[in-house]
Design an enzyme around this catalytic site. Structure first.
Site, short mmCIF file in Angstrom:
data_model
loop_
_atom_site.label_atom_id
_atom_site.label_comp_id
_atom_site.label_asym_id
_atom_site.label_seq_id
_atom_site.Cartn_x
_atom_site.Cartn_y
_atom_site.Cartn_z
N GLU A 1 0.70 -1.13 -0.01
CA GLU A 1 0.16 -0.07 -0.12
C GLU A 1 0.88 0.91 -0.18
O GLU A 1 0.69 2.05 -0.76
CB GLU A 1 -1.06 -0.32 1.57
N GLU B 1 -3.16 -9.96 3.85
CA GLU B 1 -4.33 -9.34 4.46
C GLU B 1 -5.18 -10.22 4.87
O GLU B 1 -5.66 -11.38 5.47
CB GLU B 1 -4.54 -7.61 4.96
C1 3H9 Z 1 -1.65 -5.11 7.03
O1 3H9 Z 1 0.05 -4.97 6.35
C2 3H9 Z 1 -2.06 -3.89 7.60
C3 3H9 Z 1 -2.72 -2.91 5.98
O2 3H9 Z 1 -3.30 -3.67 5.10
C4 3H9 Z 1 -4.29 -2.37 7.00
C5 3H9 Z 1 -3.39 -1.50 8.00
C6 3H9 Z 1 -4.21 -0.07 9.11
N1 3H9 Z 1 4.16 -7.50 11.65
O3 3H9 Z 1 7.85 -15.49 8.79
P1 3H9 Z 1 9.33 -14.46 9.10
C7 3H9 Z 1 7.62 -10.81 12.14
S1 3H9 Z 1 -1.07 -6.65 8.09
C8 3H9 Z 1 4.90 -8.03 12.75
O4 3H9 Z 1 9.43 -16.13 9.50
P2 3H9 Z 1 10.67 -15.35 6.26
C9 3H9 Z 1 7.52 -12.58 12.07
O5 3H9 Z 1 6.91 -12.56 14.03
C10 3H9 Z 1 0.66 -7.75 7.22
N2 3H9 Z 1 6.18 -9.03 12.38
O6 3H9 Z 1 9.97 -14.99 8.23
C11 3H9 Z 1 8.96 -13.24 12.60
O7 3H9 Z 1 9.05 -13.07 13.93
P3 3H9 Z 1 9.83 -14.51 15.22
C12 3H9 Z 1 -0.06 -7.70 6.12
C13 3H9 Z 1 6.26 -9.97 11.42
O8 3H9 Z 1 11.65 -14.90 5.51
C14 3H9 Z 1 9.63 -12.63 12.15
O9 3H9 Z 1 9.29 -11.14 11.61
N3 3H9 Z 1 1.72 -8.77 5.94
C15 3H9 Z 1 5.77 -9.47 10.69
O10 3H9 Z 1 10.38 -16.35 6.72
C16 3H9 Z 1 10.24 -13.01 10.81
O11 3H9 Z 1 9.16 -14.07 9.83
C17 3H9 Z 1 2.01 -9.77 5.73
O12 3H9 Z 1 0.79 -10.49 6.21
C18 3H9 Z 1 4.87 -8.32 10.23
N4 3H9 Z 1 3.88 -7.96 9.24
O13 3H9 Z 1 8.96 -14.54 5.53
C19 3H9 Z 1 2.56 -10.97 5.32
N5 3H9 Z 1 5.89 -9.99 9.24
O14 3H9 Z 1 11.17 -14.22 14.55
C20 3H9 Z 1 3.48 -11.31 7.05
C21 3H9 Z 1 6.89 -11.05 10.35
O15 3H9 Z 1 10.06 -13.21 15.97
N6 3H9 Z 1 5.02 -11.66 7.23
N7 3H9 Z 1 7.11 -10.64 11.10
O16 3H9 Z 1 8.90 -15.54 14.95
C22 3H9 Z 1 5.30 -12.87 6.12
O17 3H9 Z 1 4.28 -13.33 5.63
C23 3H9 Z 1 6.50 -13.27 6.54
O18 3H9 Z 1 7.06 -13.06 7.62
C24 3H9 Z 1 7.48 -12.09 4.99
C25 3H9 Z 1 9.08 -13.10 5.80
C26 3H9 Z 1 7.21 -13.22 3.79
C27 3H9 Z 1 7.54 -11.15 5.00
#
Ligand code: 3H9
Length: 674
Positions: free
Chosen positions: A104, A124
């Site tokens: 976004e 999301e």
């Molecule tokens: C959003 O954006 C809403 C908006 O539209 C509107 C708002 C108003 N936040 O997965 P990994 C942490 S909703 C906080 O093992 P990878 C994760 O918990 C969001 N923490 O790494 C982990 O912590 P720990 C939309 C986050 O390389 C560490 O980072 N976005 C977030 O296998 C490493 O993560 C998503 O849904 C976050 N957003 O994969 C994307 N993301 O080490 C969510 C990750 O303590 N994320 N962490 O266990 C992912 O899909 C994967 O993390 C990503 C990396 C592909 C990025």
């Protein structure tokens, strides 16, 4: 050093976020971005702005951990509006993954430059949410309604190349020259006016497209609130001004955010990541090298297990006892790969690459150079002990010896070797090349580095691994036992297989207990003596009703494997009811839930109290990824929290079950599992 810094490159201001691990858009990042924009605005020497991220990725989204905390200004929707409102062009320089709020932010920038390996998406929906910072409004205006529906309602990211074709990315940069290329791009467009603002673009769509999309994906979206809301939001707002559209988006976002489904899906997001952490094993423990894997058994399980490693580029030696069984196993693996290639998910080259890493053999001696050997033979303690005894003499020192047993005592298996520290359970779920769950069974003597190595390896082969202690059926199958037992009893008391199954399917499971039995094989674990009929299952097996594979089980199946209730099964059940003298009563859907699902929670509490699962959320992960528990209910233990533990206890007591002390205690104290 602050999380967001700026760097002046002559007339271009580069705003740099450095918020490891994934540059989540937490409060400090948002404030830093706002400050960067203000710096650019106030400096007449700056003609354009580039926003980029340090580390492995562009912003991977809003900071999900903030969702349950008081909001801190600037909120993301306001920040993206500020970016778009800038009167100097803003260019997003994208690498890694631009996800959710990150996408976004990029959409609010006037231009987007990305490296070819980047991925862009609005996931999301996988958290039970909709894009809440303008994504539902800007994406259709930039990339068209159809792609926007795909990306927002399904949540899968697209490649930078595809994004370029769709107009979502303006230019591809060199993999190693993103910053320079983005700055050069910014300079090129510095004087171009008007600035392309996504919110000002018009958008048109065939009104039929929304209903067609709903219908096409009805099965996939069944039970989920978020996809339906996303489609509604995009449909309702497409013909309205942007300002009304974002308001509708905001309302939809808040509605979903307050709901149980999003709480459940966010719980699973963190639970899945937590599951890989083992409480008493340090993160920096030295792992064993796994460069070559051996698999014993080329049946469905052994073949599926092997494919996981081959697909990850790890060579596999597969052993069978007979040449024809070995040939059949190898041919099945090839056929599976080729089917995937036919669907366009892999190339023919990848098929050959994977199969090229496979060494079939009839000799266990050939496993001598393997770093990990997984046994997937017949589920019998004697057979397994024999295999492990042999392995002990063949495997090189330090090799990890794993059993794919789904019920048996891993300690006893380990004791048949002289190196129990090297022995571990690796319980794959069928089909092993598809199902995401891996139960890693920790024996009493399993070495910590063995455990850590297997957990790390599971990521490489794209499994979600959960550690389980040694007990009959470990976490998943152990909880299945009370469910299956109660389902059988319900039949005796007046329920039909389809009634019990329907309740489970309506709950959100892919199938109910009897459908599952028919799929897996009613004969699994049967004593194989047709004259010994002590249960409904014995009676079915004696009549060759072994499930789908025989065209008959608890249901009758037509040639397309469509089930229908079986009059013969109804007779068998009736016969047993009479013989048993079981009291008949009308069975409600609620009773089925209480007796088949509350009992699972009860078993889960016992598993937890015995330390066979590290945490309640691990149990949830097992059931989501191993058995298709609906993710929007967050797994059995999270679901129990939402029902209320007091209600669960009352339900169990009503039906005369012994309530697990931990469950009782938590209910009395008003606590939750998660
Ligand atoms: C959003 O954006 C809403 C908006 O539209 C509107 C708002 C108003 N936040 O997965 P990994 C942490 S909703 C906080 O093992 P990878 C994760 O918990 C969001 N923490 O790494 C982990 O912590 P720990 C939309 C986050 O390389 C560490 O980072 N976005 C977030 O296998 C490493 O993560 C998503 O849904 C976050 N957003 O994969 C994307 N993301 O080490 C969510 C990750 O303590 N994320 N962490 O266990 C992912 O899909 C994967 O993390 C990503 C990396 C592909 C990025």
């Amino acid at each position: 050093m602050s999380i967001v810094t700026t760097e002046r490159q002559d007339d271009v201001l580069v705003i740099i976020s450095n918020n490891p691990p994934v540059n989540a858009l937490g409060a400090a990042v948002r404030q830093g971005l706002q400050a960067g924009l203000e710096e650019a605005k106030g400096d007449d020497g700056i003609k354009a702005v580039v926003i980029r991220c340090e580390g492995r990725t562009f912003f991977a989204g809003a900071d999900i951990t903030e969702f349950t905390k008081p909001p801190v200004e600037p909120l993301l929707p306001a920040l993206v509006d500020m970016i778009e409102a800038s009167d100097k062009p803003v260019v997003a320089a994208i690498h890694g993954t631009a996800l959710g709020g990150g996408c976004e932010v990029a959409l609010a920038c006037h231009y987007r430059v990305a490296v070819p390996s980047a991925k862009i998406g609005l996931p999301e929906v996988k958290l039970g949410l909709l894009p809440g910072a303008g994504g539902t409004q800007r994406l259709p205006r930039v990339a068209g309604v159809e792609l926007a529906l795909e990306m927002t309602a399904k949540g899968d990211p697209i490649s930078a190349g595809k994004a370029k074709e769709a107009g979502l990315v303006d230019a591809l940069a060199g993999e190693d020259s993103l910053v320079a290329d983005a700055v050069a791009f910014a300079r090129d467009v510095a004087d171009k006016r008007p600035l392309p603002r996504a919110s000002e673009k018009s958008v048109a769509a065939d009104p039929g497209v929304f209903q067609a999309f709903r219908e096409k994906n009805a099965k996939r979206f069944r039970g989920f609130d978020a996809p339906a809301e996303i489609i509604d939001v995009i449909e309702e707002t497409i013909s309205k001004p942007y300002s009304e559209g974002v308001q509708r988006e905001r309302n939809g976002f808040m509605k979903l955010m307050m709901g149980t489904q999003s709480a459940a899906q966010r719980h699973i997001f963190f639970a899945e990541r937590k599951a890989s952490k083992i409480d008493d094993v340090p993160d920096d423990i030295q792992l064993r090298d796994v460069k070559k894997v051996g698999v014993i058994g080329a049946g469905t399980m052994g073949g599926g297990i092997s494919m996981n490693f081959l697909s990850a580029g790890i060579p596999v030696t597969i052993v069978e006892m007979q040449q024809d069984a070995l040939d059949r196993g190898v041919a099945t693996m090839r056929k599976n790969y080729e089917n995937t290639a036919k669907k366009g998910r892999i190339t023919q080259d990848q098929v050959e690459q994977a199969m090229g890493l496979l060494t079939p053999t009839l000799s266990m001696e050939d496993l001598g150079d393997c770093d990990l050997i997984i046994e997937a033979v017949y589920e019998s303690m004697d057979v397994k002990k024999d295999v492990f005894g042999k392995l002990d003499t063949i495997a090189k020192p330090g090799a990890i010896l794993a059993s794919n047993t789904s019920y048996l005592d891993v300690n006893e298996i380990a004791a048949s070797t002289s190196r129990p520290g090297d022995v571990v359970g690796m319980h794959f779920f069928s089909p092993a090349n598809v199902m995401k769950l891996l139960e890693v069974v920790r024996g009493d003597k399993t070495d910590k580095d063995v455990l850590a190595t297997v957990m790390a390896l599971s990521k490489k082969i794209r499994k979600v691994a959960v550690v389980a202690g040694v007990c009959y059926g470990f976490i998943g199958n152990r909880m299945l036992i009370p469910r299956q037992l109660e389902a059988q009893k319900l039949l005796m008391e007046g329920a039909t297989p389809s009634q019990v199954d329907k309740v489970h399917v309506e709950f959100g499971m892919p199938m109910g207990p009897f459908q599952m039995s028919d799929l897996a094989g009613v004969d699994i674990g049967w004593h194989r003596d047709p004259s010994r009929i002590e249960s409904i299952r014995d009676a079915l097996c004696a009549e060759d009703r072994w499930g789908q594979k025989k065209g008959a089980g608890f249901y009758d199946y037509d040639e397309k494997r469509q089930p229908s209730p079986s009059p013969r099964v109804a007779e068998i059940i009736e016969d047993f009811r009479k013989k048993s003298g079981a009291e008949q009563h009308e069975i409600t859907d609620q009773e089925i839930i209480e007796r088949t699902l509350y009992t699972m929670v009860n078993e889960g509490a016992k598993i937890l109290a015995e330390g066979k699962a590290q945490r309640a959320s691990d149990i949830d992960v097992v059931w989501i990824y191993g058995y298709g528990w609906p993710v929007y209910r967050g797994g059995p233990m999270f679901w129990a929290d939402t029902v209320g533990l007091k209600t669960i206890v009352e339900g169990l007591e009503k039906h005369g079950f012994d309530v697990a002390p931990l469950l009782k205690e938590k209910a009395e104290k008003g606590e939750r599992f998660n």
